[in-house]
Design a protein around this motif. Structure first.
Motif, short mmCIF file in Angstrom:
data_model
loop_
_atom_site.label_atom_id
_atom_site.label_comp_id
_atom_site.label_asym_id
_atom_site.label_seq_id
_atom_site.Cartn_x
_atom_site.Cartn_y
_atom_site.Cartn_z
N LYS A 273 0.84 -1.21 0.00
CA LYS A 273 0.00 0.00 0.00
C LYS A 273 0.87 1.26 0.00
N LYS A 274 1.94 1.20 0.77
CA LYS A 274 2.85 2.34 0.81
C LYS A 274 3.52 2.55 -0.54
N LEU A 275 3.87 1.45 -1.20
CA LEU A 275 4.50 1.53 -2.51
C LEU A 275 3.56 2.19 -3.53
N MET A 276 2.27 1.90 -3.43
CA MET A 276 1.29 2.42 -4.37
C MET A 276 0.79 3.81 -4.01
N GLU A 303 7.78 6.35 -4.56
CA GLU A 303 8.51 5.09 -4.35
C GLU A 303 8.46 4.20 -5.59
N LEU A 304 7.29 4.11 -6.22
CA LEU A 304 7.16 3.27 -7.40
C LEU A 304 7.96 3.85 -8.57
N ALA A 305 7.93 5.17 -8.73
CA ALA A 305 8.69 5.81 -9.80
C ALA A 305 10.19 5.60 -9.61
N ALA A 306 10.64 5.59 -8.35
CA ALA A 306 12.06 5.39 -8.06
C ALA A 306 12.52 4.01 -8.51
N ILE A 307 11.66 3.01 -8.35
CA ILE A 307 11.99 1.65 -8.79
C ILE A 307 12.13 1.62 -10.31
N TYR A 308 11.18 2.21 -11.00
CA TYR A 308 11.22 2.22 -12.47
C TYR A 308 12.43 2.99 -12.99
N LYS A 309 12.78 4.07 -12.33
CA LYS A 309 13.90 4.88 -12.80
C LYS A 309 15.23 4.16 -12.60
N LYS A 310 15.29 3.23 -11.64
CA LYS A 310 16.52 2.45 -11.43
C LYS A 310 16.70 1.38 -12.48
N THR A 349 8.11 -4.85 -0.77
CA THR A 349 6.99 -5.27 0.08
C THR A 349 7.44 -6.24 1.16
N GLY A 350 8.73 -6.63 1.12
CA GLY A 350 9.25 -7.56 2.12
C GLY A 350 8.87 -9.00 1.87
N PHE A 527 -14.52 -1.31 -39.84
CA PHE A 527 -13.22 -1.13 -39.19
C PHE A 527 -12.05 -1.42 -40.13
N LYS A 528 -10.98 -0.69 -39.92
CA LYS A 528 -9.75 -0.92 -40.69
C LYS A 528 -8.71 -1.65 -39.83
N ASP A 529 -8.27 -1.02 -38.74
CA ASP A 529 -7.28 -1.66 -37.88
C ASP A 529 -7.24 -0.97 -36.52
N ILE A 530 -6.45 -1.54 -35.63
CA ILE A 530 -6.23 -0.94 -34.32
C ILE A 530 -4.75 -1.03 -33.99
N SER A 531 -4.20 0.03 -33.44
CA SER A 531 -2.78 0.04 -33.07
C SER A 531 -2.63 0.44 -31.61
N LEU A 532 -1.53 0.00 -31.02
CA LEU A 532 -1.26 0.26 -29.60
C LEU A 532 0.20 0.65 -29.43
N VAL A 533 0.43 1.72 -28.68
CA VAL A 533 1.79 2.17 -28.40
C VAL A 533 1.89 2.53 -26.93
N GLY A 534 2.89 1.95 -26.25
CA GLY A 534 3.17 2.31 -24.87
C GLY A 534 4.53 2.97 -24.80
N HIS A 535 4.57 4.21 -24.35
CA HIS A 535 5.82 4.97 -24.33
C HIS A 535 6.60 4.71 -23.05
N PRO A 536 7.92 4.85 -23.09
CA PRO A 536 8.72 4.70 -21.87
C PRO A 536 8.35 5.76 -20.84
N LEU A 537 8.68 5.49 -19.60
CA LEU A 537 8.37 6.40 -18.50
C LEU A 537 9.02 7.76 -18.71
N GLU A 538 8.21 8.81 -18.57
CA GLU A 538 8.70 10.18 -18.64
C GLU A 538 8.39 10.86 -17.31
N GLY A 539 9.43 11.15 -16.53
CA GLY A 539 9.21 11.69 -15.20
C GLY A 539 8.57 10.63 -14.34
N ASN A 540 7.32 10.84 -13.92
CA ASN A 540 6.61 9.83 -13.14
C ASN A 540 5.36 9.33 -13.86
N VAL A 541 5.29 9.56 -15.20
CA VAL A 541 4.09 9.19 -15.96
C VAL A 541 4.46 8.30 -17.14
#
Length: 599
Positions: A273-276, A303-310, A349-350, A527-541
């Protein structure tokens, strides 16, 4: 028509499809508490502008999908809603507020809207709510709906509806063993318990009041919502404030911390819970010309952003995708993720000691061994999708139509020493044997029933057939992607694409009725198609975008969906009418009395 305010709100949601909008969007969000776990936002004004501009009106919609009598009834209901005093050109918010443990029944659903005329709204309720009994508290009026166990409260400018939200229903959608939720029981036993629970949870025992008198706790909660301080509102959360500024057609906000802190999930570790903490998710949907654009943002707490940034900032390995040997691609999904993030989350989380003890006892491995064994790069590609007729191996001469496609799944190996340790561990050593520079399935019978697979110290690759697998492994193929897709997914951590046009084109029509075939053609032309893009972390988002593209690029996507929906409704109505006419003809057919008597 169900005569409750919930029905008014649902009707108001329909208004999003049908109204010209010129009024100022009210600030309904100030009545959303920051303790809300989930919030949905419908921008009726913006949606209606897009539709009315394209000629979609309530009258046209009713006449397209209903018979005359029904259309008249619906039109009357709509006119009543228009004169209800609810602002059908504003924002509508639906919120789920989680409070207490599930068995306490303190969680509730809240619907919030603006009023253009409070007096008209009161008159509407008098006409449509049985046993209407008006009460007042402070600066607002309210009524209690005994049957729905709900309170409707309103001021001169705002109306709020709240009713019990039974959090126990969440277990229907959760995987077995989800922490904090009751263990599954025998189906019949569960249904009996659920029935008892449903009858018992209408109002908590502590809230029971005299008949037709609203439970004080619910009235006080509405009072609280009407008078939230700025720091108590969801708008005080940066992620929610940003969502409102997007001014999207539809929006969603999820606050995991509010859900966890409500004790709905009692067994979630405090460290998790603390992590989230301060982590949120927002999503928007916009209907544009020829496409629907869906954007998602994951806001990470400190705390979660710090893990991702490492962790390593990985992007998808395009070579794993581009060497697929086909120019008839159906779709693909590529993903890049540093698995060590999972390890860091578990450690924070221990729970790492428990995880290592479990792994060691089963396989002699540690958590780090598994995380180091894989690079965190995976790709799935499919091509040559088709519906084929196949003869049954058990019933010769009988054929069935089944979808088929060629495909490759490829997972990149990380540290080879860690990988070899995993493959030779007690857990896998009896399943795989090493032959030279690769591993093979030990049991020939298992291998015969398994798709073609290649396991080396570089990749684990599985294919639909051995020819395709060998072509892919040779690396001499060159995938042909639709224009713009490669540049769109390159440099992202998630990339995906599905060619909906190719898939729908293969749907057979030979078994459809003649009146259903035009509708199927509409599906194929939609319908024609569907595309999905997930960008790398920028700051904390971390941002994700999905785009559903239509074949018609010149018309608004929601208009196209509505036009298709009305056409489908018309086909269904006509089919029901024909079935009823046929049944009536059978019932009205004359009976052969002579034959009946002889019999």
């Amino acid at each position: 028509m169900k005569r409750t305010f919930s029905k008014v709100v649902l009707t108001a949601v329909s208004a999003a499809v049908l109204l010209a909008a010129c009024s100022k969007v009210p600030d309904e969000s100030k009545h959303i508490p920051k303790t809300a776990g989930v919030v949905l936002d419908l921008n009726a004004k913006q949606i209606s502008q897009k539709l009315v501009t394209n000629g979609v009106t309530m009258d046209k919609l009713f006449s397209a999908v209903q018979n005359k009598d029904t259309a008249n009834q619906m039109t009357k209901a709509w006119k009543d809603a228009e004169n209800s005093g609810v602002d059908l050109k504003g924002h509508f918010f639906a919120s789920v507020v989680f409070q207490g443990v599930a068995t306490e029944n303190k969680s509730y659903l809240s619907l919030t809207a603006s009023l253009t005329d409070a007096a008209k709204f009161e008159d509407y309720l008098k006409k449509n709510v049985p046993d209407f009994s008006l009460k007042t508290q402070n600066d607002f009026k309210y009524i209690w709906q005994e049957k729905q166990q709900a309170v409707i409260g309103w001021t001169k400018s705002t109306v709020i509806y709240i009713s019990l939200f039974n959090a126990n229903d969440l277990q229907k959608f959760a995987p077995p063993g989800t922490p904090g939720l009751p263990a599954p029981t025998d189906n019949n036993e569960y249904q009996e318990e659920a029935a008892v629970a449903d009858s018992a949870v209408a109002v908590p025992a502590a809230l029971v009041a005299a008949e037709e008198t609203a439970p004080k706790a619910w009235v006080d909660e509405i009072d609280h919502l009407f008078h939230l301080k700025k720091e108590e509102t969801a708008g005080s959360i940066e992620a929610f404030a940003k969502l409102l500024k997007e001014n999207a057609d539809m929006g969603v906000f999820v606050n995991p911390e509010a859900i966890y802190n409500s004790a709905q999930f009692t067994m979630i570790p405090a460290n998790f819970k603390k992590l989230m903490q301060d982590s949120y998710y927002t999503g928007t949907v916009n209907f544009e010309k020829g496409k629907i654009v869906m954007d998602g943002s994951s806001f990470m707490g400190k705390e979660l952003a710090a893990i991702y940034k490492k962790s390593d900032k990985k992007v998808i390995d395009m070579d794993m995708l581009k060497k697929y040997p086909s120019d008839n691609i159906t779709g693909f999904l590529s993903y890049a993720f540093d698995f060590h993030v999972i390890g860091e989350i578990i450690k924070s989380t221990g729970m790492d000691g428990l995880a290592n003890a479990f792994l060691s006892g089963k396989s002699g491995l540690t958590l780090d061994d598994i995380l180091n064994a894989f690079e965190g790069q995976l790709t799935y590609i499919a091509s040559d999708f088709a519906i084929t007729k196949k003869e049954s191996e058990y019933f010769p001469g009988e054929f069935t139509e089944k979808p088929e496609a060629k495909w490759i799944f490829n997972l990149k190996v990380g540290n080879k020493d860690a990988f070899n340790k995993v493959m030779t561990s007690p857990l896998l050593k009896d399943m795989f044997a090493r032959e030279g520079d690769r591993y093979v399935i030990s049991n020939p019978m298992v291998a015969a029933g398994f798709p073609p697979i290649s396991i080396t110290e570089k990749f684990i690759t599985v294919g639909s057939d051995s020819v395709l697998l060998q072509q892919y492994l040779a690396g001499k193929g060159s995938i042909k992607l639709p224009e713009g897709i490669e540049s769109k997914v390159k440099g992202s951590m998630i990339g995906g694409y599905v060619d909906l046009e190719k898939i729908t084109k293969t749907i057979p029509e030979d078994k459809l009725a003649d009146d259903e075939k035009p509708l199927m053609q509409s599906v194929k032309n939609l319908f024609k198609d569907i595309s999905l893009v997930g960008h790398p972390l920028e700051g904390n988002v971390q941002h994700t975008e999905a785009v559903l593209t239509f074949k018609n690029k010149d018309e608004n996507s929601l208009v196209q969906l509505i036009n298709f929906g009305t056409a489908a409704a018309k086909v269904i109505q006509d089919k029901k009418a024909k079935e009823k006419a046929y049944e009536d003809s059978l019932l009205s057919a004359p009976v052969d009395t002579a034959a009946t008597a002889a019999y």
